[in-house]
Design a protein around this motif. Structure first.
Motif, mmCIF file in Angstrom:
data_model
loop_
_atom_site.group_PDB
_atom_site.id
_atom_site.type_symbol
_atom_site.label_atom_id
_atom_site.label_comp_id
_atom_site.label_asym_id
_atom_site.label_seq_id
_atom_site.Cartn_x
_atom_site.Cartn_y
_atom_site.Cartn_z
ATOM 1 N N ASN A 47 -0.902 -27.149 -63.361
ATOM 2 C CA ASN A 47 -0.365 -28.393 -64.091
ATOM 3 C C ASN A 47 0.011 -28.326 -65.583
ATOM 4 O O ASN A 47 -0.820 -28.985 -65.919
ATOM 5 N N TYR A 49 2.563 -30.085 -66.902
ATOM 6 C CA TYR A 49 2.959 -31.016 -67.116
ATOM 7 C C TYR A 49 2.762 -31.964 -68.449
ATOM 8 O O TYR A 49 1.631 -32.731 -68.373
ATOM 9 N N ALA A 52 -0.334 -34.176 -68.250
ATOM 10 C CA ALA A 52 -1.734 -34.267 -67.690
ATOM 11 C C ALA A 52 -2.787 -33.903 -68.512
ATOM 12 O O ALA A 52 -3.321 -34.035 -69.474
ATOM 13 N N GLN A 82 -4.674 -32.032 -70.379
ATOM 14 C CA GLN A 82 -5.023 -30.663 -69.528
ATOM 15 C C GLN A 82 -5.089 -29.359 -70.323
ATOM 16 O O GLN A 82 -6.006 -28.722 -70.067
ATOM 17 N N THR A 163 6.024 -30.301 -61.634
ATOM 18 C CA THR A 163 5.416 -30.874 -62.431
ATOM 19 C C THR A 163 4.346 -30.085 -61.966
ATOM 20 O O THR A 163 3.499 -29.831 -62.881
ATOM 21 N N GLY A 164 3.548 -29.617 -60.575
ATOM 22 C CA GLY A 164 2.966 -28.625 -60.263
ATOM 23 C C GLY A 164 2.661 -26.665 -60.879
ATOM 24 O O GLY A 164 1.841 -26.479 -60.196
ATOM 25 N N SER A 186 0.912 -37.788 -61.466
ATOM 26 C CA SER A 186 1.311 -36.754 -62.008
ATOM 27 C C SER A 186 2.777 -37.126 -62.908
ATOM 28 O O SER A 186 3.044 -36.739 -64.300
ATOM 29 N N GLN A 189 1.486 -40.128 -64.780
ATOM 30 C CA GLN A 189 1.006 -39.340 -66.140
ATOM 31 C C GLN A 189 2.418 -39.207 -67.003
ATOM 32 O O GLN A 189 2.543 -38.803 -68.475
ATOM 33 N N SER A 190 2.959 -38.346 -66.924
ATOM 34 C CA SER A 190 4.423 -37.605 -67.296
ATOM 35 C C SER A 190 5.353 -38.535 -67.816
ATOM 36 O O SER A 190 5.666 -38.425 -68.713
ATOM 37 N N ALA A 377 8.643 -34.721 -59.149
ATOM 38 C CA ALA A 377 6.664 -34.413 -59.382
ATOM 39 C C ALA A 377 6.116 -35.355 -58.011
ATOM 40 O O ALA A 377 5.167 -36.606 -57.302
#
Ligand code: N01
Length: 560
Positions: A47, A49, A52, A82, A163-164, A186, A189-190, A377
């Protein structure tokens, strides 16, 4: 053909797999991790993206099993991004020299139990088979991305992203017209980060989410030093709280329903200012009574109205059809404010459904939107999706995916009857996704290591009755809450055809830990060791403190 033999095959090199390997090595066992990716980190590997980050605070979303590690590692922000969490996973792999026993770019395709030899035959994507006494599925709860199919996708001439499964080299959206489908964590956040780069951003929303501000900030070194000086006590406190992080148990004994609404809102205001996931832990009845919950829901809607300039957009962003917290609560950084930007727009796909993807973009019932890139997403086939993709066969060749066709069946979320020596880390019907994953991962890894040590060359599996009763207990606890009142991935609602069953344990992290400990103390109560069922029984209700005041609220809710 089998050509190698190990004690334990671990599937996945995320935080579960890494700790499991470390632990088993210390026990002198030969364990190997099989990891589909070419690096460690699990969810933090895939993840990538933009935006994240973890929404459990980093000082708590970190391993507690090495004092040196927890003292040495420096987190830079309250909620780490992330890349930093991935650096941490890599640091752990290097520091504890774990890579020698990890086979990267290796996907496990099958695991078959051999009843005569009491061994698992684990097959990897090259066709090679490895024999293992035990198998540990450290496969993560949200590791199978969900990509719904839209008609016409193949026609789209621009770029598409999930996204994943984000590209490792990153994506530059500068100068591009971007569409984002989905508004879960997701997306939340993005979207603000994509909006900073893109020329135009259009968000397609099916269900609005409740989001609490993160109030993220650089971590004050003095604060971090204080936490580090008190780490053992803080870790213990986290394990003793409802969701495995400090602040996740209710601080108030009063029921919100018995208090003046202004007092409840004042408390929510304090929690809003604190930010993050402790918001819903305000009062014991917040997750039980729809009336109380609506005070929180309305509070969040009012905040959305304050944050979003255009009243029509604000109303579209306000969730109304389900209780706050019943879908996974989101934690945001500037999500709502992003819709105040002139180049960002919101499309309600309930009013104007997506009809198809075209060569140029997305066609709704209302108009065609043209894009250079579309970001899906769209979430995950949670909890069971990854396990279902592996051909897991236990006694009599029974396929796990068939056994679980009507929903997962486990004892404690750790094992399933007829699958001896096959362990699940943070499996369905354990606190897992409802908790601080680090706390739950460590507890499961410790439990599994104890169990493997106790079993030696033998076999262990749950007794059917223990499994059946645990599933009933789990479902009963879920039915006491407002969780079933939302369509969510917790219940499998996001995957067409998936049975609707609440897939995590809501009885609380401390209670759950005590139950698991009692099972061991009583000589693996509820399990059969080498075919001999234990006579001991652990009744989970003995570990639950039922708040009698909540029972009429549940009855009232169900009657309504
Ligand atoms: O996925 P989601 P996610 N047409 O399932 C929409 C964890 N996580 O990846 O709600 C149109 O929440 C779908 O709509 P609806 C966290 O536990 C943690 O965002 O089904 N839309 C929804 O809006 C989280 O809960 C962190 O109506 C479609 C969205 O796609 C979990 O992962 C960060 C659609 C999917 O949202 C999953 O979050 C990120 C369709 N056919 C994630 N299908 C942190 O810790 C789906 N949607 C910070």
């Amino acid at each position: 053909m089998s050509d190698s033999r190990i004690d334990v095959a671990i599937v996945g090199a995320g935080f579960s797999g890494l700790y499991m390997l470390h632990k088993l090595r210390k026990m002198g066992l030969k364990a190997t991790i099989f990891e589909a990716g070419d690096g460690v980190g699990g969810t933090w590997y895939w993840n990538r993206y933009p935006g994240a980050r973890c929404d459990i605070e980093s000082m708590e979303y970190s391993y507690s099993w090495s004092e040196e590690l927890e003292q040495d590692w420096e987190w830079s922000e309250r909620y780490s991004p992330q890349p930093e969490i991935l650096d941490y996973a890599n640091h752990v792999a290097d520091r504890f020299e774990l890579r020698d026993d990890i086979r990267f770019s290796t996907r496990v395709t099958a695991a078959h139990f051999d009843e005569e030899a009491n061994l698992w035959h684990v097959t990897i994507d090259s066709g090679e088979t490895v024999q293992a006494r035990h198998v540990v599925m450290a496969t993560g709860c949200l590791s199978s991305p969900n990509k719904p199919e839209f008609e016409g996708e193949a026609d789209f001439e621009g770029e598409t992203y999930l996204t994943g499964l984000w590209p490792h080299e990153g994506v530059d959206f500068s100068g591009k017209r971007v569409g984002v489908i989905g508004t879960g964590s997701s997306a939340i956040q993005s979207i603000p980060i994509i909006a900073r780069e893109a020329d135009a951003l259009t968000v397609f929303q099916r269900t609005p989410n409740y989001a609490i501000p993160a109030h993220n900030h650089p971590l004050d070194p003095d604060y971090a030093a204080t936490i580090k000086s008190e780490y053992p006590a803080i870790r213990e406190e986290a394990r003793d709280q409802a969701a495995g992080f400090v602040g996740s148990s209710t601080e108030h004994d009063d029921l919100a329903i018995e208090l003046p609404k202004e007092d409840v809102r004042a408390e929510l205001e304090k929690r809003w200012a604190r930010g993050g996931l402790t918001f819903m832990a305000s009062y014991p009845d917040m997750g039980i009574s729809l009336k109380t919950n609506d005070i929180a829901a309305e509070f969040i809607r009012d905040k959305i109205r304050e944050r979003v300039d255009d009243p029509e957009t604000a109303e579209l962003l306000c969730p109304r059809d389900y209780p706050a917290g019943a879908k996974r609560m989101c934690v945001d950084i500037d999500y709502y404010e992003t819709f105040n930007k002139d180049h960002v727009s919101l499309v309600d796909i309930n009013a104007t459904p997506i009809e198809r993807i075209t060569a140029k973009g997305v066609q709704t019932s209302d108009q065609e939107y043209e894009f250079d890139a579309i970001v899906f997403a769209t979430g995950f086939d949670a909890m069971t999706g990854t396990l279902a993709k592996i051909d897991i066969r236990g006694r009599g060749g029974a396929k796990l995916s068939e056994k679980w066709a009507a929903g997962p069946l486990t004892y404690l979320g750790l094992m399933s009857t007829d699958y001896p020596n096959l362990f699940l880390v943070t499996g369905p019907q354990s606190p897992s996704v409802i908790s601080n994953m680090m706390v739950s991962i460590e507890q499961h890894v410790d439990w599994i290591a104890d169990c493997i040590g106790a079993v030696g060359d033998g076999v262990i599996e749950p007794i059917q009755q223990a499994e059946t009763e645990w599933v009933e207990h789990t479902n009963m606890i879920a039915s006491m809450t407002v969780y079933p009142y939302a369509k969510s991935w917790y219940l499998g609602d996001n995957i067409p055809g998936k049975p609707r069953i609440f897939m995590a344990y809501l009885g609380g992290v401390p209670e759950y830990r005590k139950i698991c400990d009692a099972v061991i103390e009583q000589g693996y109560a509820g399990f059969a060791l080498n075919g001999v069922p234990s006579n001991a029984k652990v009744d989970p209700m003995e570990f639950m403190e039922v708040d009698e005041r909540l029972l009429p609220l549940i009855a009232e809710r169900e009657a309504a």
